[in-house]
Write an enzyme that holds these catalytic residues in place. Structure first.
Site, PDB file in Angstrom:
ATOM      1  N   GLU A   1     -44.905  14.496   8.099  1.00 27.71           N
ATOM      2  CA  GLU A   1     -43.838  13.771   7.500  1.00 27.71           C
ATOM      3  C   GLU A   1     -43.237  14.491   6.342  1.00 27.71           C
ATOM      4  O   GLU A   1     -43.938  14.833   5.426  1.00 27.71           O
ATOM      5  CB  GLU A   1     -44.047  12.192   7.239  1.00 27.71           C
TER       6      GLU A   1
ATOM      7  N   HIS B   1     -51.503   9.987   3.482  1.00 29.11           N
ATOM      8  CA  HIS B   1     -50.086  10.209   2.933  1.00 29.11           C
ATOM      9  C   HIS B   1     -50.211  10.701   1.471  1.00 29.11           C
ATOM     10  O   HIS B   1     -51.036  10.114   0.678  1.00 29.11           O
ATOM     11  CB  HIS B   1     -49.455   8.880   2.803  1.00 29.11           C
TER      12      HIS B   1
END
Length: 332
Positions: A107, A38
């Protein structure tokens, strides 16, 4: 072969502390360690986001046995697929036979902050498919000249390739990407807590369908699931530990278009603990806990990677390795 792994929560812990947990997982008998990649965590306060690639290199140097990999990395926006191919070829040389490249379609939380336009699901799927095929091509051929819909290379060569090929696992929660995993990948990754019918009626049949279309068997793939578990002798503690990960309980509609960890944190903190706990197997009873975990083995998953939400990961690893893993291995 049935495997049991540990999910290193990069969104929750700083790099050095997280590395200690990954090394401890090997010492305590876990079979694998997977880390997410991430750019930004699910929450701003108390959040972390160590880069997966250098972290996995450090883990490779500190361990000898466990499988190590990403769950998942997005090879389509922040990285050119050739960069991912180079990085994981290097990791495969450093940890022969132990590196796994887990990929997904991404994402918006990780990509939009870099000024990228976030496309619809159809384009994200197409990018993922093209990226995986290009990575495989770079690993098997020299001087690759390629011009696709999204990516191109000109006389590109990955010079340092491991003797043992690095497997690619595709993470998915819908049938199209799951069929793709069955067709072109070495493994399938999904997450727990979404209702049994999704796995038994949609995802696993889609993996099988994709494999059969490519002349393969579903047994040729490693079927991996991240099992979200909150196990502690104190049930209230197990329940409340899930609040840090409240974002996982948000519906797609609730978090669509949210690219700021501060806003994601606000949304998740507004949820009652009963809802944040809905994605987790929360228990203080080993037999009850084992019964719920074994359901995923019964569905056909072969690689269970356990994600615990609490701040004391060493306690979780020791407790789980003593109270849960031995009986799980017996049942498997």
């Amino acid at each position: 072969m049935i495997r049991f792994g540990y999910k290193a929560s990069a969104e929750q812990f700083p790099p050095v502390e997280l590395l200690r947990y990954g090394v401890l997982a090997e010492e305590l008998g876990f079979d694998s360690v997977f880390v997410s990649d991430h750019l930004q965590p699910w929450r701003h306060d108390g959040g972390h986001a160590p880069a997966a690639l250098p972290w996995l290199g450090a883990l490779a140097a500190r361990t000898e046995r466990i499988l190590i990999g990403t769950s998942v990395l997005t090879p389509t926006f922040r990285y050119h697929p050739a960069v991912v191919a180079q990085a994981f070829a290097t990791l495969g040389c450093l940890a022969p036979g132990r590196a796994i490249l887990g990929v997904g379609s991404g994402e918006s939380l990780n990509e939009v902050p870099l000024g990228l336009e976030w496309p619809d699901g159809k384009e994200r799927f197409a990018r993922l498919k093209e990226a995986v095929l290009l990575i495989q091509k770079l690993w098997t051929e020299d001087r690759v000249t390629y011009e696709g819909q999204f990516y191109k290379t000109e006389n590109a060569t990955i010079y340092d390739k491991p003797e043992t090929p690095v497997p690619i696992y595709i993470g998915a929660s819908g049938p199209a990407a799951t069929r793709l995993a069955g067709r072109i990948s070495d493994g399938f990754i999904t997450t727990s807590g979404k209702g049994h019918a999704l796995y038994t009626d949609t995802l696993l049949p889609a993996v099988r369908e994709g494999a059969e279309k490519a002349g393969r068997k579903i047994d040729d793939l490693d079927l991996m699931i991240e099992v979200k578990v909150s196990f502690d002798d104190d049930y209230d503690k197990a329940l409340n530990d899930t609040q840090h990960w409240g974002a996982l309980a948000l519906s797609p509609d609730e978090k669509t278009g949210v690219e700021d960890p501060i806003e994601m944190q606000r949304l998740s903190d507004a949820l009652p603990v009963e809802r944040t706990a809905s994605r987790w197997i929360c228990s203080s009873d080993p037999d009850e806990h084992l019964g719920k975990v074994v359901e995923y083995l019964d569905m056909g998953f072969k690689h269970l990677v356990f994600h615990a939400p609490g701040p004391d990961q060493e306690r979780f690893l020791r407790l789980y390795s003593e109270r849960i893993l031995p009986e799980l291995r017996n049942r498997a």
